[in-house]
Design a protein around this motif. Structure first.
Motif, mmCIF file in Angstrom:
data_model
loop_
_atom_site.group_PDB
_atom_site.id
_atom_site.type_symbol
_atom_site.label_atom_id
_atom_site.label_comp_id
_atom_site.label_asym_id
_atom_site.label_seq_id
_atom_site.Cartn_x
_atom_site.Cartn_y
_atom_site.Cartn_z
ATOM 1 N N THR A 60 10.061 52.332 0.894
ATOM 2 C CA THR A 60 10.269 50.980 0.365
ATOM 3 C C THR A 60 11.116 50.986 -0.907
ATOM 4 O O THR A 60 12.010 50.170 -1.065
ATOM 5 N N HIS A 61 10.800 51.899 -1.839
ATOM 6 C CA HIS A 61 11.588 51.956 -3.081
ATOM 7 C C HIS A 61 11.358 53.273 -3.808
ATOM 8 O O HIS A 61 10.549 54.081 -3.387
ATOM 9 N N SER A 62 12.094 53.458 -4.896
ATOM 10 C CA SER A 62 12.197 54.792 -5.495
ATOM 11 C C SER A 62 11.017 55.198 -6.371
ATOM 12 O O SER A 62 10.853 56.389 -6.625
ATOM 13 N N HIS A 63 10.219 54.278 -6.861
ATOM 14 C CA HIS A 63 9.139 54.657 -7.782
ATOM 15 C C HIS A 63 8.356 55.857 -7.249
ATOM 16 O O HIS A 63 8.034 55.926 -6.072
ATOM 17 N N ILE A 64 8.012 56.748 -8.155
ATOM 18 C CA ILE A 64 7.463 58.057 -7.759
ATOM 19 C C ILE A 64 6.109 57.927 -7.039
ATOM 20 O O ILE A 64 5.765 58.771 -6.224
ATOM 21 N N GLY A 159 12.756 42.401 -4.696
ATOM 22 C CA GLY A 159 12.813 42.257 -6.152
ATOM 23 C C GLY A 159 12.281 43.550 -6.756
ATOM 24 O O GLY A 159 12.623 44.624 -6.274
ATOM 25 N N HIS A 160 11.475 43.473 -7.801
ATOM 26 C CA HIS A 160 10.768 44.629 -8.391
ATOM 27 C C HIS A 160 11.700 45.571 -9.149
ATOM 28 O O HIS A 160 11.695 45.584 -10.368
ATOM 29 N N ILE A 161 12.467 46.411 -8.438
ATOM 30 C CA ILE A 161 13.466 47.270 -9.092
ATOM 31 C C ILE A 161 14.685 47.336 -8.167
ATOM 32 O O ILE A 161 14.601 46.933 -7.014
HETATM 33 ZN ZN LIG Z 1 7.149 50.204 -7.748
#
Ligand SMILES: [Zn+2]
Length: 454
Positions: A60-64, A159-161
């Motif tokens: 979904t996204h890059s956050h670790i 959205g988010h990052i």
């Molecule tokens: Zn996140």
């Protein structure tokens, strides 16, 4: 038959990892790192399913806490493609290489894994991270693709990052099509810098998995927090002190730079005020943001007297200087270059330390915002004379109002179940109660390692 097994972010925030099994093939959504005292050891457990049975992965996204254990999956034999948006691939690549390097350095120094375990272990190294990056496959927003016949996937803006997506999956199953929406992390309706989710989008979901991190809560206004940030910087530096901002490398550092730029352009801060970005990772991520965001004239992150600190030697000299702003990682002051700054800077009552994010239990950041007068940094006892501030309006996550707006795009008579994930149990319960008050009664909070049949 379709089933989902929850291997992370179920009744806890971190470690997102869902295994979806279908008659046509199997896939995982996210494979994140567990962070925090009570769950960190879970990173050391072997993967609970046969990676050879996984056909592909969706990120979904890059956050670790969503991407950080993809290399562990690859190391355990997963050879399929990892689908993600181009910006997610760019940022995740930076984060995974950084994470591998940190692990390797700690392992070579003979330290235990992570912050809380008593075990010497290397979960993955740079080679595993590189192999993972090789398995990435870029997808575009709003373009449906078919990783295997009979399973259709569409990434939409969350959205988010930068690069963050919610993922719509349609699976042919026993003569019908089942539609599942995976939220990823949900951004705010009023999101600075990056476009947020489209409120007019519609998807007739049968099942929804959604983040509930801030269930039952409403955020402080971001605009007010940004104004407060500039006021504190101005007062501190006018008084002959320095402002230190512990900062996350992704999104937060860029938002703060953009707020400072606007203040300098509008005259609220002087152009001569030096601002140091003292985080090589944040510098690289800022460059990705810069290239990706469409801006007509100049960069949203560049302004007079912004200096990228390259060498550690240069960083070490900053702590004692006055009338400046220093942005450095980590955001919770539990590692990174900010630690060296705080060792000196906290003693000076003219300085300010401004926290612009959530401070987890057990971190130096938490101790400081709770008003500690003396703290231990490494082996050094440090008196806290500096002014400590916490600004709460900067969250990149939605609040209950945003979640409600996000969910309404999927509600339809066929919607059978909403699985509330990515939250502490009390927050998920609060969101469940909120939805029940709106007449939405099909929420369920799954447990770790639970399997649900769709
Ligand atoms: Zn996140």
């Amino acid at each position: 038959m379709i089933s989902i097994e929850f291997f992370g972010a179920a009744k806890t925030v971190t470690g997102s990892n869902y295994l979806v099994k279908t008659d046509l093939g199997n896939f995982v959504v996210d494979c994140g790192m567990f962070q925090g005292e009570d769950v960190e050891r879970l990173n050391l457990e072997p993967i609970a399913y046969n990676t050879k049975d996984v056909d592909f992965a969706l990120l979904t996204h890059s956050h670790i806490d969503h991407s950080g254990m993809m290399p562990k999956l690859v190391k355990a034999g997963f050879e399929g493609k990892i689908y993600a948006t181009i910006n997610t691939i760019q940022i995740t690549s930076e984060l995974l290489l950084d994470s591998a390097k940190l692990q390797e350095n700690a392992y070579q120094r003979g330290e235990n894994y992570g912050k809380y375990t008593q075990v010497k272990a290397l979960v993955y190294n740079t080679k595993d991270a590189m192999q993972t990056i090789n398995q990435f496959s870029a997808v575009e927003f709003d373009k449906t693709f078919e990783p295997i016949p009979g399973i259709k996937v569409t990434y939409i803006l969350a959205g988010h990052i930068l690069g963050a997506a919610s993922i719509m999956v349609e699976v042919e199953d026993e003569g019908t099509t089942k539609r599942i929406a995976f939220s990823g992390d949900i951004g705010r309706i009023n999101s600075p810098l990056i476009p947020t989710f489209d409120s007019n989008y519609r998807f007739e979901a049968d099942y929804v998995l959604m983040e509930s991190l801030y269930g039952g809560q409403i955020h402080v206004d971001r605009h007010e927090s940004a104004n407060r940030l500039i006021t504190i910087i101005k007062e501190t530096t006018d008084n002959g002190g320095s402002a230190f901002i512990p900062c996350f490398a992704v999104q937060r550092a860029q938002e703060v730079l953009n707020d400072i730029k606007k203040a300098k352009m509008g005259g609220a801060l002087g152009n001569d005020l030096p601002v140091w970005l003292d985080s090589p990772l944040a510098q690289r991520v800022t460059s990705i943001y810069n290239k990706s965001l469409q801006h007509t004239e100049d960069s949203p992150f560049d302004f007079p007297n912004l200096i990228y600190v390259k060498k550690f030697k240069q960083s070490a000299g900053l702590s004692k200087q006055t009338r400046q702003v220093v942005l450095a990682g980590s955001g919770m002051a539990d590692g990174g270059r900010i630690m060296n700054h705080l060792m000196t800077a906290l003693e000076n009552k003219k300085n300010s330390v401004i926290f612009v994010g959530y401070q987890a239990e057990g971190t130096l950041g938490r101790e400081l915002v709770e008003g500690a007068k003396k703290v231990l940094i490494g082996t050094k006892a440090v008196n806290v004379n500096a002014q400590i501030h916490q600004l709460e309006g900067f969250s990149a996550h939605g609040d209950t109002n945003d979640y409600t707006e996000w969910l309404k795009r999927f509600t339809n008579p066929k919607l059978k179940q909403i699985y509330l994930v990515h939250a502490e149990p009390d927050r998920a319960e609060a969101l469940k109660t909120h939805f029940e008050e709106m007449g939405i009664n099909n929420c369920y909070i799954p447990s770790m390692k639970e399997t649900v049949q769709l």
